[in-house]
Write an enzyme that holds these catalytic residues in place. Structure first.
Site: not given
Ligand code: TRP
Length: 328
Positions: A111, A191, A194
């Site tokens: 991240k 994966k 949204k």
């Protein structure tokens, strides 16, 4: 009976990837254990986000969980930030958390690479996660594989805290790894997520389920109807495993391996089974949307139950860590 804790970030409406990866299992766990499930808004804000939409996404996630089958009569369902003790315990646990371990977390490294400036909050993410679980002395934590390192660190935090402040006070939580294979996006590449636009929403109506499923990626070895395929590497088969009965799965796998039918035939059966499973959820979601007070009431009651447990733990944690009690 164990005490179970798990959390999900408030990404808004659930999609079938979240459902098969986590929530379907949570619904089952409710009948076996004492469960707490939290919408972890404080975790979500460790990455760039829009403050304007957070409350709505949080409420939408709570609504989704209820529509998917979490039952407030069985489980405690609440929003993480509604129970301030999560952040309090977070701070107290940082004291026994080795900095090097935080810097070594794969999730943190991934991240932080995607961000221009890395916040202390992002580094601290696994400590907050430890606080979530330990606040309730939960022993069973259903998570995906990507969370195993966080669970290992959580156990390390427990060992260090116990060694310093009170043997055996916190139990070492166990991960319960979801047995479901990870659902990829409909493109079969990344994966399901949204933000990538490769999802089927849990409350999508039947025609939209079919519209999205029809072009979904399958085993690329099946270039024509006559080529046999391998269900073990087919994302559509993974979805079958979440929605179709075991006998149907076996039949589907056989027809794929023997080129007994085409991918479109396979998808039609899947679409029917998905529509059968998802229709009651879509109806429950619509009923909840028509009565917004209901979700808020559930969250208020859930936070009250969680808070009562959290306060007990915190009183003991403060005492053991030697903090001066406040005058009543
Ligand atoms: N980090 C978890 C995830 O991204 C969410 C989470 C937050 C969690 N707190 C938790 C999961 C506590 C299990 C237990 O999926």
């Amino acid at each position: 009976m164990a005490r179970v804790f798990s959390g999900i970030q408030p990404s808004g409406e659930l999609h079938i990837g979240n459902y098969l990866g986590a929530v379907q299992n949570w619904v089952k766990l409710q009948d076996l254990h004492e469960c707490l499930f939290s919408v972890v808004d404080l975790h979500a804000i460790t990455q760039p986000y829009e403050a304007g939409g957070l409350a709505q996404r949080t409420e939408e996630m709570a609504l989704s969980l209820l529509a998917a089958g979490l039952d407030p009569d069985k489980s405690t369902i609440f929003v993480q930030s509604h129970v301030a003790e999560h952040t309090e315990l977070n701070w107290l646990l940082t004291i026994v958390t080795p900095l090097g371990e935080l810097e070594r977390q794969t999730q943190f490294k991934d991240k932080s690479q995607r961000q221009e400036s890395v916040s202390a909050g992002l580094l601290n993410y696994p400590v907050l996660q430890a606080a979530d679980v330990l606040l309730y002395k939960a022993t069973l934590v259903p998570v995906g594989e990507d969370q195993l390192q966080h669970l290992e660190l959580m156990r390390e935090i427990v060992r260090r805290w116990n060694a310093r402040f009170g043997a055996d006070f916190f139990p070492e939580p166990q991960a319960q790894l979801s047995t479901a294979r990870r659902v990829l996006g409909l493109d079969g590449q990344a994966k399901m997520s949204k933000s990538l636009g490769n999802t089927i929403g849990l409350f999508d109506p039947p025609d939209s389920i079919w519209e999205k499923l029809r072009p979904a990626a399958t085993d690329p070895a099946r270039k024509t109807r006559k080529d046999p395929g391998n269900p073990d590497i087919c994302n559509v088969f993974t979805i079958h495993q979440g929605f179709s009965a075991p006998a149907v799965q076996a039949d589907v796998a056989h027809k794929c391996r023997t080129a007994g039918w085409g991918c479109l035939d396979c998808k039609r059966v899947l679409a029917d089974n998905m529509i059968a499973a998802l229709t009651p959820m879509r109806e429950r979601a619509a009923a909840l949307r028509a009565d917004p007070r209901r979700v808020r009431d559930v969250l208020r009651a859930g936070a009250a139950k969680a808070r009562a447990l959290a306060r007990q733990t915190m009183a003991e944690v403060r005492r053991r860590m030697g903090l001066l009690p406040a005058e009543a």
